[in-house]
Write a protein that holds these residues in place. Sequence first.
Motif, mmCIF file in Angstrom:
data_model
loop_
_atom_site.group_PDB
_atom_site.id
_atom_site.type_symbol
_atom_site.label_atom_id
_atom_site.label_comp_id
_atom_site.label_asym_id
_atom_site.label_seq_id
_atom_site.Cartn_x
_atom_site.Cartn_y
_atom_site.Cartn_z
ATOM 1 N N SER A 124 0.834 -1.203 0.000
ATOM 2 C CA SER A 124 0.000 0.000 0.000
ATOM 3 C C SER A 124 0.874 1.260 0.000
ATOM 4 C CB SER A 124 -0.898 0.003 1.235
ATOM 5 O OG SER A 124 -0.113 0.213 2.405
ATOM 6 N N PRO A 125 0.280 2.407 -0.350
ATOM 7 C CA PRO A 125 1.040 3.663 -0.260
ATOM 8 C C PRO A 125 1.583 3.900 1.160
ATOM 9 C CG PRO A 125 -0.972 4.015 -1.503
ATOM 10 C CD PRO A 125 -1.042 2.620 -0.946
ATOM 11 N N ARG A 126 0.777 3.568 2.170
ATOM 12 C CA ARG A 126 1.198 3.740 3.568
ATOM 13 C C ARG A 126 2.450 2.910 3.862
ATOM 14 N NH1 ARG A 126 -3.264 2.815 5.999
ATOM 15 N NH2 ARG A 126 -3.559 4.822 7.015
ATOM 16 N N THR A 127 2.416 1.649 3.496
ATOM 17 C CA THR A 127 3.549 0.754 3.761
ATOM 18 C C THR A 127 4.792 1.178 2.994
ATOM 19 O OG1 THR A 127 2.001 -1.060 4.137
ATOM 20 C CG2 THR A 127 4.292 -1.655 3.704
ATOM 21 N N PHE A 128 4.609 1.556 1.740
ATOM 22 C CA PHE A 128 5.734 1.990 0.909
ATOM 23 C C PHE A 128 6.379 3.247 1.497
ATOM 24 C CE2 PHE A 128 7.216 3.809 -3.341
ATOM 25 C CZ PHE A 128 8.337 3.006 -3.406
ATOM 26 N N TYR A 129 5.543 4.240 1.831
ATOM 27 C CA TYR A 129 6.057 5.488 2.399
ATOM 28 C C TYR A 129 6.748 5.228 3.737
ATOM 29 C CZ TYR A 129 6.412 10.144 4.243
ATOM 30 O OH TYR A 129 6.906 11.307 4.782
ATOM 31 N N ARG A 130 6.081 4.469 4.599
ATOM 32 C CA ARG A 130 6.621 4.214 5.943
ATOM 33 C C ARG A 130 7.947 3.465 5.874
ATOM 34 N NH1 ARG A 130 2.138 2.905 9.532
ATOM 35 N NH2 ARG A 130 2.124 5.163 9.553
ATOM 36 N N THR A 131 8.059 2.510 4.971
ATOM 37 C CA THR A 131 9.301 1.750 4.813
ATOM 38 C C THR A 131 10.458 2.678 4.465
ATOM 39 O OG1 THR A 131 8.077 -0.221 4.132
ATOM 40 C CG2 THR A 131 10.408 -0.111 3.518
ATOM 41 N N LEU A 132 10.234 3.586 3.529
ATOM 42 C CA LEU A 132 11.304 4.506 3.138
ATOM 43 C C LEU A 132 11.570 5.543 4.224
ATOM 44 C CD1 LEU A 132 12.979 4.401 0.489
ATOM 45 C CD2 LEU A 132 10.909 3.090 0.378
ATOM 46 N N ALA A 133 10.540 5.968 4.962
ATOM 47 C CA ALA A 133 10.742 6.923 6.057
ATOM 48 C C ALA A 133 11.623 6.310 7.146
ATOM 49 C CB ALA A 133 9.392 7.351 6.643
ATOM 50 N N ILE A 134 11.379 5.053 7.467
ATOM 51 C CA ILE A 134 12.195 4.354 8.472
ATOM 52 C C ILE A 134 13.606 4.124 7.937
ATOM 53 C CG2 ILE A 134 12.472 2.173 9.719
ATOM 54 C CD1 ILE A 134 9.337 2.128 9.890
ATOM 55 N N PHE A 164 18.054 8.509 0.663
ATOM 56 C CA PHE A 164 17.536 9.882 0.621
ATOM 57 C C PHE A 164 16.810 10.126 -0.702
ATOM 58 C CE2 PHE A 164 17.937 14.272 -0.738
ATOM 59 C CZ PHE A 164 17.561 14.999 0.379
ATOM 60 N N ILE A 165 17.446 9.779 -1.801
ATOM 61 C CA ILE A 165 16.846 9.974 -3.129
ATOM 62 C C ILE A 165 15.599 9.104 -3.275
ATOM 63 C CG2 ILE A 165 17.212 9.697 -5.614
ATOM 64 C CD1 ILE A 165 20.245 10.299 -4.965
ATOM 65 N N ALA A 166 15.663 7.863 -2.804
ATOM 66 C CA ALA A 166 14.505 6.969 -2.878
ATOM 67 C C ALA A 166 13.354 7.495 -2.027
ATOM 68 C CB ALA A 166 14.892 5.563 -2.441
ATOM 69 N N TYR A 167 13.657 8.047 -0.848
ATOM 70 C CA TYR A 167 12.610 8.601 0.023
ATOM 71 C C TYR A 167 11.937 9.806 -0.633
ATOM 72 C CZ TYR A 167 10.274 11.200 3.662
ATOM 73 O OH TYR A 167 9.326 11.902 4.361
ATOM 74 N N VAL A 168 12.720 10.712 -1.168
ATOM 75 C CA VAL A 168 12.148 11.898 -1.819
ATOM 76 C C VAL A 168 11.274 11.479 -2.996
ATOM 77 C CG1 VAL A 168 12.705 13.983 -3.133
ATOM 78 C CG2 VAL A 168 13.944 13.484 -1.020
ATOM 79 N N THR A 169 11.749 10.531 -3.785
ATOM 80 C CA THR A 169 10.968 10.027 -4.914
ATOM 81 C C THR A 169 9.673 9.384 -4.423
ATOM 82 O OG1 THR A 169 13.030 9.653 -6.121
ATOM 83 C CG2 THR A 169 11.067 8.554 -6.968
ATOM 84 N N THR A 170 9.763 8.633 -3.342
ATOM 85 C CA THR A 170 8.586 7.998 -2.757
ATOM 86 C C THR A 170 7.606 9.036 -2.227
ATOM 87 O OG1 THR A 170 9.849 6.035 -2.200
ATOM 88 C CG2 THR A 170 7.815 6.396 -0.954
ATOM 89 N N ALA A 171 8.115 10.078 -1.580
ATOM 90 C CA ALA A 171 7.245 11.143 -1.074
ATOM 91 C C ALA A 171 6.449 11.784 -2.214
ATOM 92 C CB ALA A 171 8.067 12.191 -0.325
ATOM 93 N N VAL A 172 7.109 12.005 -3.347
ATOM 94 C CA VAL A 172 6.418 12.586 -4.501
ATOM 95 C C VAL A 172 5.380 11.606 -5.042
ATOM 96 C CG1 VAL A 172 6.698 13.412 -6.872
ATOM 97 C CG2 VAL A 172 8.322 14.128 -5.102
ATOM 98 N N LEU A 173 5.771 10.353 -5.225
ATOM 99 C CA LEU A 173 4.864 9.346 -5.772
ATOM 100 C C LEU A 173 3.642 9.143 -4.866
ATOM 101 C CD1 LEU A 173 4.434 7.191 -8.002
ATOM 102 C CD2 LEU A 173 5.677 5.604 -6.538
#
Length: 153
Positions: free
Chosen positions: A2-12, A49-58
Motif C-alpha cells: 500500500s502507499p502507507r507501507t511503501f512510504y513508511r518503509t522509506l521513512a524508516i 535519501f533519493i529513494a525517500y524523496v521520490t517515494t514522497a512525490v509518488l
Amino acid sequence: MSPRTFYRTLAIAEAITWTLLIAAMIMKYVFKVGDWPVKVGGFAHGLVFIAYVTTAVLVGLNQRWPVRLIVGAAATAVIPYLTIPFDRWLEKKNRLDGEWRTQATAHPHDGHWVQVVLRWMLNRPVLLSVVFVVFVGGIMSTMMFVGPPGGRA
C-alpha cells in the motif's frame, strides 16, 4: 504494498541511514579510522535519501496531497530523523489512507496529465518499479560523478 507501507518503509530506512552516516562520521573524526565509514554510510544514506524523496512525490501524488505537503515531506529527509514524526503526523491526519489509485474517479484533478500518467504507471507495477530504480540510480550516479558535498578531499 500500500502507499502507507511503501512510504513508511522509506521513512524508516531514511532514519536508519542517518544513524549509519552519523556513526560513520564519529568513526572517522573521533576514532580516526579513515574515510571508508563515511564513504559507505554516505553512499547508503544518499541512495535512500533519493529513494525517500521520490517515494514522497509518488505517494503524495497518489494521495492527492497539496504541493506544499509533498515538498514538506521531501524536506523532512534533510533533518535527521524527521521522517519518523512526519510519518506519524501523516497517519494522524489520515494522509496515508487508501490504496493506489489505478482507476479514474469523478475527482476534478483525475483528468490532469500527471494523474493520468500516474494511473498508467500504477497499472504497470513492474514498469513502475524499473522506472523508480532507474530514476533513483540515475540521480545517484549523477551525484557520484559530480562528487560529494564540499568537493573531494
